[in-house]
Write a protein that holds these residues in place. Structure first.
Motif, PDB file in Angstrom:
ATOM      1  N   TYR A   1      -0.769  -6.836   2.078  1.00  0.00           N
ATOM      2  CA  TYR A   1       0.473  -7.263   1.370  1.00  0.00           C
ATOM      3  C   TYR A   1       1.675  -6.903   2.045  1.00  0.00           C
ATOM      4  N   GLU A   2       2.003  -5.901   2.609  1.00  0.00           N
ATOM      5  CA  GLU A   2       3.009  -5.714   3.274  1.00  0.00           C
ATOM      6  C   GLU A   2       3.330  -6.588   4.413  1.00  0.00           C
ATOM      7  N   ALA A   3       2.367  -6.852   5.068  1.00  0.00           N
ATOM      8  CA  ALA A   3       2.453  -7.679   6.266  1.00  0.00           C
ATOM      9  C   ALA A   3       2.919  -9.001   5.596  1.00  0.00           C
ATOM     10  N   PHE A   4       2.354  -9.653   4.508  1.00  0.00           N
ATOM     11  CA  PHE A   4       2.832 -11.015   4.211  1.00  0.00           C
ATOM     12  C   PHE A   4       4.284 -10.879   3.798  1.00  0.00           C
TER      13      PHE A   4
ATOM     14  N   LEU B   1       8.342  -9.923  -5.396  1.00  0.00           N
ATOM     15  CA  LEU B   1       7.669  -9.462  -4.236  1.00  0.00           C
ATOM     16  C   LEU B   1       8.075  -7.884  -3.971  1.00  0.00           C
ATOM     17  N   ASN B   2       9.311  -7.697  -4.150  1.00  0.00           N
ATOM     18  CA  ASN B   2       9.794  -6.443  -3.965  1.00  0.00           C
ATOM     19  C   ASN B   2       9.468  -5.186  -4.743  1.00  0.00           C
ATOM     20  N   ASN B   3       8.984  -5.651  -6.098  1.00  0.00           N
ATOM     21  CA  ASN B   3       8.823  -4.723  -7.322  1.00  0.00           C
ATOM     22  C   ASN B   3       7.210  -4.454  -6.819  1.00  0.00           C
ATOM     23  N   ASP B   4       6.455  -5.811  -6.618  1.00  0.00           N
ATOM     24  CA  ASP B   4       5.158  -5.251  -6.230  1.00  0.00           C
ATOM     25  C   ASP B   4       4.835  -4.471  -4.995  1.00  0.00           C
ATOM     26  N   LEU B   5       5.516  -4.478  -4.272  1.00  0.00           N
ATOM     27  CA  LEU B   5       5.259  -3.782  -2.932  1.00  0.00           C
ATOM     28  C   LEU B   5       5.676  -2.217  -3.103  1.00  0.00           C
TER      29      LEU B   5
ATOM     30  N   THR C   1       6.030   2.720   3.210  1.00  0.00           N
ATOM     31  CA  THR C   1       6.156   3.079   4.766  1.00  0.00           C
ATOM     32  C   THR C   1       7.377   2.895   5.148  1.00  0.00           C
ATOM     33  N   GLU C   2       7.568   3.129   6.758  1.00  0.00           N
ATOM     34  CA  GLU C   2       8.532   2.601   7.359  1.00  0.00           C
ATOM     35  C   GLU C   2       9.164   1.308   7.360  1.00  0.00           C
ATOM     36  N   LEU C   3       8.136   0.323   7.290  1.00  0.00           N
ATOM     37  CA  LEU C   3       8.133  -1.103   7.315  1.00  0.00           C
ATOM     38  C   LEU C   3       8.701  -1.407   6.070  1.00  0.00           C
ATOM     39  N   GLY C   4       8.027  -1.011   5.134  1.00  0.00           N
ATOM     40  CA  GLY C   4       8.381  -1.079   3.516  1.00  0.00           C
ATOM     41  C   GLY C   4       9.628  -0.835   3.248  1.00  0.00           C
TER      42      GLY C   4
END
Length: 802
Positions: A762-765, A749-753, A473-476
């Motif tokens: 999860y994205e918010a976390f 965290l980056n790979n899981d996202l 997403t844009e936030l991602g």
């Protein structure tokens, strides 16, 4: 007692599971209609051939095992039985070869319904001959297989025992025990004709068995079983994208069953290599139907696609005599479009065209150049979510359908036989419809490949095997950008500074290294400096080391020592030669001369500490090879040395800094935290591991031959602080508290996202983690680890945990 027959032996060679079920199952099931057709053809051929033998040998009749001793020239339909082995032999012919029957013995003959002899039929006659050999105590020299065309094919019996005894022993284990464990289900190419296929497929699907994948071999399955991989789902997690390497020649395309399993699990199309497919305004799609056993091609189907308008043409041959006309008509139609590519699927069509051209003396070089095998654009390159690359399976994925529910190449042989038997037009219509639908499926598959080539980057259900798409997403995307910059910063120049020592060439022979120079190498001799830029007079030795209290007198002998060193200035460095000089001391009692203490302290070294430090810097920091360092010494300072001298420099520095290393270890263990990591290093072709321990200021390295973490436990024995690592399992046994390295946390965290881009929670976390860490890293990069600047983040850290 269960009986082992030729049917069981042939079944075992095809699939042990099938043989087990034939021996142990009460429900034998119904084989495919094609198998029953072959059995019926064999029965008719047998009746016909035996009738001819009866005419050639009046009075011959069916016999039994007892009739073998009669010595008749021919025996018909003889049942052979020995313990748990049984075989019915269609014809036994007498030969003049001694056996337990007397001066004669018999050779077997079986009659089959096919024109060409198959591997299974050869195995069957071997078994009949083996049983016959046991009965008459003389293995026949050969066996005969009579085909549907009346041709006799001779099969040698010399390999009967070697081939059959392992099979018979395995089958006897199943017949001798009621508790025998059945062999594992292993789907293979013989399954379509097997009467137990439905049950085996159901068991394989319940178990998610590896044999569900069409391209996997039994050997590969055994290899995966040794690794603990038993299901297709497990196999799908084995695939890892490979880093592309520059090659002089392009590597051949290979099929990866792991990627096929991944496509099945995810339902996506994976591209290993993007195929090339040139489309034309006019295209031909070719499919042939034939009877391979008779080398007879009775139907040639041609679908012509002209700018989106498709027309189908079928060329039918009633008998083999019509084949030449049929071939000529098809060629005439094909040649109406001389520039159009001819698409087909698999190797059957090229072999058929080659055979027809050879049989009817047709020039078809230009035609073969126009053939485009669509399978080569798929095999190893494009992985559809299917268990095989069969046209029927792929066709259903791209929207193709077949009128007959049991449509297959095997079933087409049954339809052709029905038409030959009855002459009913509905069977011919079924075959033509089946052929046209194959051509339509081929066209649809070509269209789908073209779409994949054009829109692979944008299509959600298409991914690249070696460089998977990353959706966010844009936030991602904002989070990934921040995290990637942190990871890149943490690994700056890492790849450029990896340690790798090239293996040296091993010496031939088993003798140990001899003293002296290597034969063929240039000799080397040290030149001692004759002039010095600095002369230092040192005090002589005053007391004799052997006679305590005895003073030494100055002698006329002079002690000298030259030291070559470097002097560093603001603008560079220059070589200096220092000469230490003093009179030697002489003891009046022992009459020995002693050099001054300063010269004794210098020992045999010629190069000073600073010069050696320069060499160590070139080797350790700049990682220059010994050969280059020697050249630089000669070019810059006009000094020549051997590689052994440079190695001695390293040994000297290792000894010189032993106390510093112990002090560094002490400071590290006094620190509230310790960072630890390990990395492989290759020394002369053998892998070792280098371990690093640091508190951010002091660093200690250790090297081990394996990755066992005993060095960690030894180093951190009694440590009460916090160990920061990548959580490698070897660190688990340490008694101190542990924390995971922040770079590894960020990477995970980056790979899981990336793997779950649309998980909003999860994205918010991860976004909160980013908002916490990025400002801290920015301040650290600007001011360093200063408490004054970092203490202001205490409130944001408490707020994050709350």
């Amino acid at each position: 007692m269960k009986i082992i027959t030729p049917v069981v032996i042939v079944a075992y060679s095809q699939c042990p599971q099938k043989a087990f079920l034939l021996l142990r199952s009460e429900d034998q099931g119904m084989p495919h209609e094609y198998v029953r057709l072959l059995e019926e053809q064999a029965r008719r051929n047998r009746i016909k051939y035996l009738h001819r033998i009866e005419q050639e040998h009046p009075g011959v009749s069916a016999g039994n095992a007892a009739a073998l001793s009669s010595g008749k020239d021919v025996l018909l339909d003889v049942p052979l039985r020995l313990h748990d082995l049984a075989a019915d032999c269609n014809v036994l012919t007498k030969v003049h070869r001694g056996s337990s029957l007397g001066s004669h013995s018999y050779e077997p003959m079986i009659i089959v319904g096919t024109h060409q002899v198959t591997r299974e039929q050869k195995l069957a006659v071997l078994f009949v001959g083996y049983v016959l050999g046991q009965v008459q105590n003389q293995l026949p020299a050969a066996g005969i297989i009579v085909g549907a065309d009346g041709q006799a094919h001779k099969v040698g019996m010399e390999s009967a025992g070697r081939t059959l005894i392992p099979m018979i022993n395995a089958l006897r284990q199943w017949t001798g025990s009621a508790l025998s464990t059945p062999p594992p289900v292993l789907l293979n190419k013989h399954c379509p004709t097997c009467q137990f296929r439905k049950g085996c497929v159901e068991r394989a699907e319940r178990a998610d068995d590896l044999s569900l994948l069409d391209r996997i071999t039994p050997k590969t399955i055994r290899q995966y079983h040794k690794k603990g991989i038993y299901t297709v789902t497990q196999l799908s997690y084995v695939f890892k994208p490979r880093r592309s390497r520059k090659r002089r020649t392009k590597a051949p395309v290979s099929f990866k069953v792991e990627l096929q399993a991944l496509a099945l699990r995810t339902g996506k199309i994976y591209i290993q290599e993007l195929p090339t497919l040139l489309r034309h305004e006019v295209e031909l799609f070719l499919d042939l139907e034939g009877i391979p056993d008779q080398n007879f091609h009775y139907l040639i189907g041609l679908l012509i696609n002209e700018q989106g308008n498709r027309s189908y043409h079928a060329f039918w041959a009633n008998t083999p005599a019509d084949e030449q006309r049929n071939w000529a008509e098809a060629l005439e139609k094909i040649n109406e479009h001389p520039d159009a590519p001819i698409y087909h699927y698999g190797s059957y069509e090229p072999r058929a065209i080659e055979g027809l051209a050879h049989k009817y003396l047709t020039e078809c070089a230009a035609l073969k150049n126009r053939l485009v095998n669509l399978n080569t654009s798929i095999y190893g390159k494009v992985y559809f979510p299917s268990r095989s690359n069969n046209l029927k399976e792929l066709g259903k994925l791209v929207g193709a359908s077949w009128t007959a529910s049991d449509a297959s190449g095997l079933q087409s042989l049954v339809w052709r036989h029905r038409w030959e038997e009855t002459g009913e037009s509905q069977h011919q219509e079924t075959l033509v419809t089946y052929n046209r639908e194959d051509c339509e499926a081929l066209w649809l598959l070509t269209e789908e490949l073209s779409k994949i080539i054009v829109s692979a980057d944008a299509h959600v259900n298409i991914d690249f095997a070696d460089r998977p798409k990353q959706h966010a997403t844009e936030l991602g995307n904002e989070i990934h950008e921040e995290f990637q910059s942190i990871i890149r910063y943490a690994h700056a120049d890492y790849d450029k500074k990896r340690v790798s020592i090239r293996p040296q060439q091993s010496t031939t022979g088993t003798e140990g290294k001899k003293r002296g120079g290597v034969k063929g190498h240039q000799a080397y001799q040290r030149k001692v400096p004759s002039k010095a830029s600095i002369v230092i007079k040192v005090a002589p030795k005053r007391i004799c080391p052997k006679h305590k209290g005895e003073s030494l007198e100055k002698s006329e002998e002079i002690a000298e020592k030259f030291i070559i060193n470097l002097r560093f200035t603001r603008i560079g460095c220059r070589k200096t030669v220092t000469k230490y000089v003093s009179a030697q001391g002489c003891c009046q009692k022992c009459r020995k001369h002693y050099p001054p203490p300063k010269i004794e302290e210098l020992g045999n070294q010629l190069f000073g500490h600073t010069f050696q430090a320069w060499v160590i810097y070139q080797r350790i920091v700049l990682r220059l090879p010994y050969r280059i360092i020697i050249q630089e010494m000669e070019n810059l300072f006009n000094e020549r040395v051997s590689e052994g001298t440079l190695i001695n420099f390293i040994k000297y520095f290792a000894s010189y800094y032993t106390a510093t290393e112990k002090l560094s270890m002490q400071r590290i263990l006094e620190s509230p935290f310790v960072h630890a990591d390990e990395t492989p290093i290759n020394i002369q072709g053998v892998d070792h591991y280098v371990w690093v321990f640091t508190n951010g200021k002091h660093v200690v390295f250790r090297m081990t031959e394996t990755r066992e973490a005993s060095i960690v436990h030894e180093f951190l024995s009694g440590y009460k602080g916090v160990l920061i690592s990548d959580f490698y399992g070897g660190y688990d046994a340490t008694t101190c508290r542990q924390q995971k390295c922040l770079v590894h946390i960020i990477r995970d965290l980056n790979n899981d996202l990336w793997n779950d881009p649309y998980n909003r929670a999860y994205e918010a976390f991860v976004s909160e983690v980013k908002n916490l860490l990025v400002p801290i890293f920015a301040v650290e990069e600007k001011y360093g680890l200063k408490k004054w600047h970092l203490s202001k983040f205490s409130k944001s850290i408490d707020r994050f945990y709350r």
